[in-house]
Design a protein around this motif. Structure first.
Motif, PDB file in Angstrom:
ATOM      1  N   GLY A   1       6.734 -26.016  43.971  1.00 21.85           N
ATOM      2  CA  GLY A   1       7.317 -25.031  44.860  1.00 21.85           C
ATOM      3  C   GLY A   1       8.312 -24.112  44.196  1.00 21.85           C
ATOM      4  O   GLY A   1       9.147 -23.518  44.850  1.00 21.85           O
ATOM      5  N   MET A   2       8.215 -23.972  42.846  1.00 19.57           N
ATOM      6  CA  MET A   2       9.132 -23.085  42.165  1.00 19.57           C
ATOM      7  C   MET A   2       8.594 -21.662  42.120  1.00 19.57           C
ATOM      8  O   MET A   2       9.293 -20.742  41.759  1.00 19.57           O
ATOM      9  N   SER A   3       7.345 -21.536  42.453  1.00 19.17           N
ATOM     10  CA  SER A   3       6.687 -20.270  42.176  1.00 19.17           C
ATOM     11  C   SER A   3       7.014 -19.203  43.215  1.00 19.17           C
ATOM     12  O   SER A   3       6.488 -18.117  43.156  1.00 19.17           O
ATOM     13  N   THR A   4       7.871 -19.520  44.157  1.00 18.24           N
ATOM     14  CA  THR A   4       8.154 -18.528  45.179  1.00 18.24           C
ATOM     15  C   THR A   4       8.993 -17.389  44.623  1.00 18.24           C
ATOM     16  O   THR A   4       8.637 -16.229  44.751  1.00 18.24           O
ATOM     17  N   ALA A   5      10.120 -17.708  43.980  1.00 23.74           N
ATOM     18  CA  ALA A   5      10.961 -16.665  43.394  1.00 23.74           C
ATOM     19  C   ALA A   5      10.495 -16.411  41.970  1.00 23.74           C
ATOM     20  O   ALA A   5      10.173 -17.345  41.244  1.00 23.74           O
ATOM     21  N   PRO A   6      10.455 -15.143  41.557  1.00 20.04           N
ATOM     22  CA  PRO A   6      10.045 -14.874  40.181  1.00 20.04           C
ATOM     23  C   PRO A   6      11.106 -15.369  39.196  1.00 20.04           C
ATOM     24  O   PRO A   6      12.299 -15.353  39.502  1.00 20.04           O
ATOM     25  N   ALA A   7      10.644 -15.818  38.028  1.00 23.93           N
ATOM     26  CA  ALA A   7      11.589 -16.273  37.016  1.00 23.93           C
ATOM     27  C   ALA A   7      12.289 -15.084  36.375  1.00 23.93           C
ATOM     28  O   ALA A   7      13.463 -15.151  36.035  1.00 23.93           O
ATOM     29  N   VAL A   8      11.549 -14.009  36.204  1.00 25.95           N
ATOM     30  CA  VAL A   8      12.116 -12.795  35.622  1.00 25.95           C
ATOM     31  C   VAL A   8      11.651 -11.617  36.470  1.00 25.95           C
ATOM     32  O   VAL A   8      10.472 -11.529  36.813  1.00 25.95           O
TER      33      VAL A   8
ATOM     34  N   GLY B   1      17.108 -15.322  38.939  1.00 22.48           N
ATOM     35  CA  GLY B   1      17.940 -14.830  40.033  1.00 22.48           C
ATOM     36  C   GLY B   1      19.309 -14.339  39.611  1.00 22.48           C
ATOM     37  O   GLY B   1      20.096 -13.912  40.457  1.00 22.48           O
ATOM     38  N   LEU B   2      19.622 -14.403  38.307  1.00 27.14           N
ATOM     39  CA  LEU B   2      20.950 -14.019  37.839  1.00 27.14           C
ATOM     40  C   LEU B   2      20.876 -12.759  36.979  1.00 27.14           C
ATOM     41  O   LEU B   2      19.838 -12.434  36.412  1.00 27.14           O
ATOM     42  N   ASP B   3      22.020 -12.073  36.884  1.00 27.86           N
ATOM     43  CA  ASP B   3      22.123 -10.912  36.007  1.00 27.86           C
ATOM     44  C   ASP B   3      22.523 -11.413  34.621  1.00 27.86           C
ATOM     45  O   ASP B   3      23.620 -11.938  34.449  1.00 27.86           O
ATOM     46  N   PRO B   4      21.630 -11.268  33.626  1.00 27.18           N
ATOM     47  CA  PRO B   4      21.943 -11.877  32.326  1.00 27.18           C
ATOM     48  C   PRO B   4      23.188 -11.312  31.662  1.00 27.18           C
ATOM     49  O   PRO B   4      23.823 -11.997  30.859  1.00 27.18           O
ATOM     50  N   TRP B   5      23.549 -10.077  31.966  1.00 26.92           N
ATOM     51  CA  TRP B   5      24.741  -9.503  31.331  1.00 26.92           C
ATOM     52  C   TRP B   5      26.009 -10.067  31.957  1.00 26.92           C
ATOM     53  O   TRP B   5      26.962 -10.393  31.265  1.00 26.92           O
ATOM     54  N   ARG B   6      26.015 -10.209  33.300  1.00 26.75           N
ATOM     55  CA  ARG B   6      27.226 -10.662  33.986  1.00 26.75           C
ATOM     56  C   ARG B   6      27.295 -12.181  34.118  1.00 26.75           C
ATOM     57  O   ARG B   6      28.360 -12.768  34.013  1.00 26.75           O
ATOM     58  N   ASP B   7      26.156 -12.790  34.407  1.00 32.12           N
ATOM     59  CA  ASP B   7      26.149 -14.222  34.730  1.00 32.12           C
ATOM     60  C   ASP B   7      25.631 -15.058  33.572  1.00 32.12           C
ATOM     61  O   ASP B   7      25.009 -16.101  33.778  1.00 32.12           O
ATOM     62  N   GLY B   8      25.876 -14.571  32.354  1.00 32.40           N
ATOM     63  CA  GLY B   8      25.352 -15.263  31.178  1.00 32.40           C
ATOM     64  C   GLY B   8      25.749 -16.732  31.123  1.00 32.40           C
ATOM     65  O   GLY B   8      24.952 -17.581  30.741  1.00 32.40           O
ATOM     66  N   ALA B   9      26.976 -17.016  31.531  1.00 29.55           N
ATOM     67  CA  ALA B   9      27.456 -18.398  31.425  1.00 29.55           C
ATOM     68  C   ALA B   9      26.613 -19.333  32.284  1.00 29.55           C
ATOM     69  O   ALA B   9      26.337 -20.462  31.892  1.00 29.55           O
ATOM     70  N   GLY B  10      26.203 -18.848  33.448  1.00 24.05           N
ATOM     71  CA  GLY B  10      25.374 -19.682  34.307  1.00 24.05           C
ATOM     72  C   GLY B  10      23.935 -19.749  33.834  1.00 24.05           C
ATOM     73  O   GLY B  10      23.212 -20.716  34.105  1.00 24.05           O
ATOM     74  N   LEU B  11      23.516 -18.726  33.133  1.00 29.38           N
ATOM     75  CA  LEU B  11      22.113 -18.611  32.741  1.00 29.38           C
ATOM     76  C   LEU B  11      21.808 -19.345  31.436  1.00 29.38           C
ATOM     77  O   LEU B  11      20.760 -19.996  31.309  1.00 29.38           O
ATOM     78  N   ARG B  12      22.726 -19.251  30.468  1.00 28.01           N
ATOM     79  CA  ARG B  12      22.406 -19.738  29.121  1.00 28.01           C
ATOM     80  C   ARG B  12      22.000 -21.207  29.052  1.00 28.01           C
ATOM     81  O   ARG B  12      21.085 -21.543  28.301  1.00 28.01           O
ATOM     82  N   PRO B  13      22.633 -22.089  29.831  1.00 29.72           N
ATOM     83  CA  PRO B  13      22.181 -23.487  29.745  1.00 29.72           C
ATOM     84  C   PRO B  13      20.740 -23.676  30.208  1.00 29.72           C
ATOM     85  O   PRO B  13      20.105 -24.660  29.839  1.00 29.72           O
ATOM     86  N   ARG B  14      20.217 -22.739  30.986  1.00 33.83           N
ATOM     87  CA  ARG B  14      18.895 -22.936  31.591  1.00 33.83           C
ATOM     88  C   ARG B  14      17.787 -22.256  30.800  1.00 33.83           C
ATOM     89  O   ARG B  14      16.608 -22.420  31.117  1.00 33.83           O
TER      90      ARG B  14
END
Lengths: 343, 322
Positions: free
Chosen positions: B8-15, B75-88
């Protein structure tokens, strides 16, 4: 690439062709002869029809077949580590489980990693350990330079300590960081969970740990050679930290703006020049007064003078030296923050 | 495709990239590019050098700031929310870059593993990638070959067990065997539910691996779809064969049904575009027989992704040339 569909066809094409072309060969008239065969082919399309869709349908889906056949070896070759099959239902080695480590653990890991790499690097050890120790020992033993009113060892230890700070916080830091940048390590790390401030803090801690080792090494050797330190240890620590910040800002500025090779050359040149001209082993009092003033304003000159006034003269915190170092620190760190390129 | 729908991950796009623009001084590297990557799929971004592949990927990785348009990664902005994104997100830079020159391969992988909460077991990962011989030695990374470093960089992208990986030309410069091993791993990643975005200029790689192929040039998307969508429906089927150079293609053309075309694509290399059926093949071979031509390497098939790619890139070049 597309051989697969064609393999299904050969059995079919010889049958119709076998007859007609043979007799037409003697005729050899290129445009006319094929026409008879082309003619019949049109009416017979309907008959060719039935095989056509089957030929099609077998040909079209065969496009994905290379993918599935290409993928099929995977389970065989991976049989040993685990039967992580192609269906998502079964757990695989690569099933996502993302997350960052706690920041304290990251800081510790990064610091230990940097220290280990630094202590293994022969060229860095030459700069940070071998040269200071050898200089202290040699120049204490042999009266090469006139050290004025000071005992040679009392003059040399503070100067060599300043050299240690320069070698670690400036030369070694600049060269290591420049090559990390050149090989993309900094960029790769910027894509990892490690926050940037943690990386900088890890580098700072690395420098401080190496400097502590240098102080033990040089101080120990100095004591063995008859050094009698005076003054407040706190003042010494303030001077060492101020010097570290001053040199680190300049080192990072160099590493973040120049090519790695240029940094290597420039950082070594500066090291050599300030070793000779920065009051490390040669007293600045021997230089003409104009030149002397300039040299006292270099970070090495200020740090060596400051350390000497505390450790040899027993003076309190030399505010002049601290001020010079603070100006260098602010200017260098601000410039590095402004111009440092991570890739 | 089949994997991952179950979770059920396929609902939201990854990019999700919308009208992305990135300029470097006077050069527009990315020029209004839009792209959507479904979670759990493998997307190959295909294009010539300088097409904007790396810039696009590096914006998604948070290395560069877009000049216009929007980019959402998980679902995140890579420039602003990098800290939340990088671990994933797992990242493999171009040319296997991104290593401490003095570190040994296992040291680097173990170190990166320590930055993650639940990393892969490094010895197991090394074994799985067939890197034991590289890992066993005490050779620092700067002395390894380019291909070896490339594979370590691939391992480094996976060690944190990411849900999304960006791989910039993961197989460039690899020998065929290592390339094949990488392909198998990519299949396995997708099967495990990892979303993969890779850039390549190897068309067969894209055709073989990708759920979605995105062909870009001059910073724009020229075409996208599954390999099947891209290769089918665009034109008729083809027969290719070789023979002596400068055959009378007009005469062959006249022998074939209407709507067929014959081209000598290279000296001695011919392409017949027509509705291919057994009769057509018979006509072709009998024309060859009549002209005493032995057709070599005769192939019946649809257009390959390579044909589509070259056609698109060629057409784009023609548009910009005059």
């Amino acid at each position: 690439m597309t051989e697969t569909p064609s393999t299904g066809q050969p059995p079919e094409f010889p049958r119709p062709t076998a007859g007609p072309p043979e007799p037409t060969r003697p005729a050899a008239g290129p445009p006319e002869t094929p026409r008879p065969t082309a003619g019949p082919s049109q009416p017979t399309r309907p008959t060719a029809g039935p095989p056509e869709p089957s030929g099609r349908s077998s040909a079209r889906p065969s496009q994905p077949s290379p993918r599935s056949s290409g993928a099929s070896p995977a389970p065989d070759s991976q049989s040993s580590p685990g039967p992580s099959g192609r269906s998502s239902a079964r757990p695989s080695l690569f099933t996502p489980a993302p997350g960052a480590a706690p920041v304290g653990r990251m800081l510790l890991a990064q610091t230990l990693f940097e220290i280990r790499l630094l202590l293994r690097n022969g060229e860095q050890l030459l700069l940070t350990a071998a040269i200071p120790v050898v200089l202290l020992w040699l120049l204490t033993a042999a009266p090469v330079f006139d050290t004025g009113d000071y005992e040679r060892v009392d003059f040399l230890v503070p100067g060599i300590l300043a050299l240690c700070v320069m070698s670690t916080a400036f030369t070694s830091l600049a060269i290591a960081t420049a090559y990390e940048r050149r090989y993309g390590a900094l960029k790769r790390l910027a894509a990892s969970p490690l926050p940037r401030w943690t990386l900088l803090l890890a580098k700072a801690l690395t420098v401080l740990v190496v400097e502590a080792l240098q102080v033990v090494l040089v101080g120990g050797l100095g004591l063995a050679l008859g050094w009698r330190p005076s003054g407040s240890p706190l003042a010494v620590i303030v001077l060492l930290v101020a010097g570290t910040l001053a040199f680190a800002g300049l080192g990072l500025l160099m590493a973040g703006t120049l090519r790695a090779e240029a940094t290597l050359a420039a950082a070594n040149l500066v090291y050599l020049l300030l070793l000779v001209l920065g009051g490390v082993v040669i007293p600045l009092s021997g230089f003409p007064s104009g030149v002397r003033t300039v040299l006292e304003l270099t970070p090495t000159g200020a740090l060596a003078d400051g350390l000497r006034s505390v450790l040899a003269d027993g003076a309190g915190l030399p505010w002049g030296s601290v001020a010079v170092l603070a100006v260098w620190a602010v200017a260098g760190l601000a410039a590095a923050a402004r111009w440092f390129r991570w890739d | 495709m089949p994997p991952c729908d179950t979770r059920g991950m396929s609902t939201a796009p990854a990019v999700e990239i919308t009208s992305l623009v990135k300029r470097y001084d006077a050069v527009t590297a990315v020029d209004g590019l839009s792209l959507r990557v479904a979670a759990g799929t493998l997307t190959a971004v295909l294009g010539p050098n300088g097409a904007g592949k790396t810039t696009t990927v590096e914006i998604c990785e948070g290395f560069r700031r877009p000049d216009a348009g929007s980019v959402r990664v998980l679902g995140l902005d890579p420039w602003r929310d990098g800290a939340g994104l990088r671990p994933r997100v797992g990242v493999m830079l171009q040319e296997g870059a991104g290593f401490y020159p003095g570190a040994r391969p296992v040291e680097l992988l173990s170190h990166l593993a320590r930055l993650h909460a639940d990393p892969l077991d490094v010895p197991m990962l090394v074994a799985r990638l067939g890197l034991e011989s590289v890992a066993r030695g005490r050779t620092p990374l700067r002395r390894l070959s380019g291909g070896e470093r490339q594979r370590i960089a691939f391992a480094a992208a996976l060690v944190g067990r990411p849900e999304l990986v960006f791989l910039d030309e993961p197989t460039a410069g690899l020998d065929p065997q290592a390339r094949r091993a990488t392909w198998q791993l990519l299949d396995e990643l997708r099967a495990a539910g990892v979303t993969v975005v890779l850039t390549t200029h190897l068309i067969d790689e894209a055709e073989r691996l990708a759920d979605q192929v995105v062909i870009i040039d001059a910073g724009r998307v020229l075409a996208e779809g599954t390999p099947q969508e891209l290769t089918s429906g665009v034109s008729d089927d083809v027969i290719r064969f070789g023979g002596p150079p400068r055959l009378d293609v007009a005469s062959l053309r006249a022998a074939l049904p209407d709507g067929s075309s014959v081209k000598e694509v290279a000296p001695g290399s011919y392409e017949v575009a027509a509705v291919v059926d057994p009769r057509l093949l018979a006509t072709l071979t009998s024309w060859c027989a009549a002209n005493d031509i032995l057709a070599e390497g005769l192939q019946v098939g649809h257009r390959s992704l390579e044909d589509v790619y070259l056609e698109l890139i060629g057409a784009a070049a023609e548009r910009t040339a005059p």
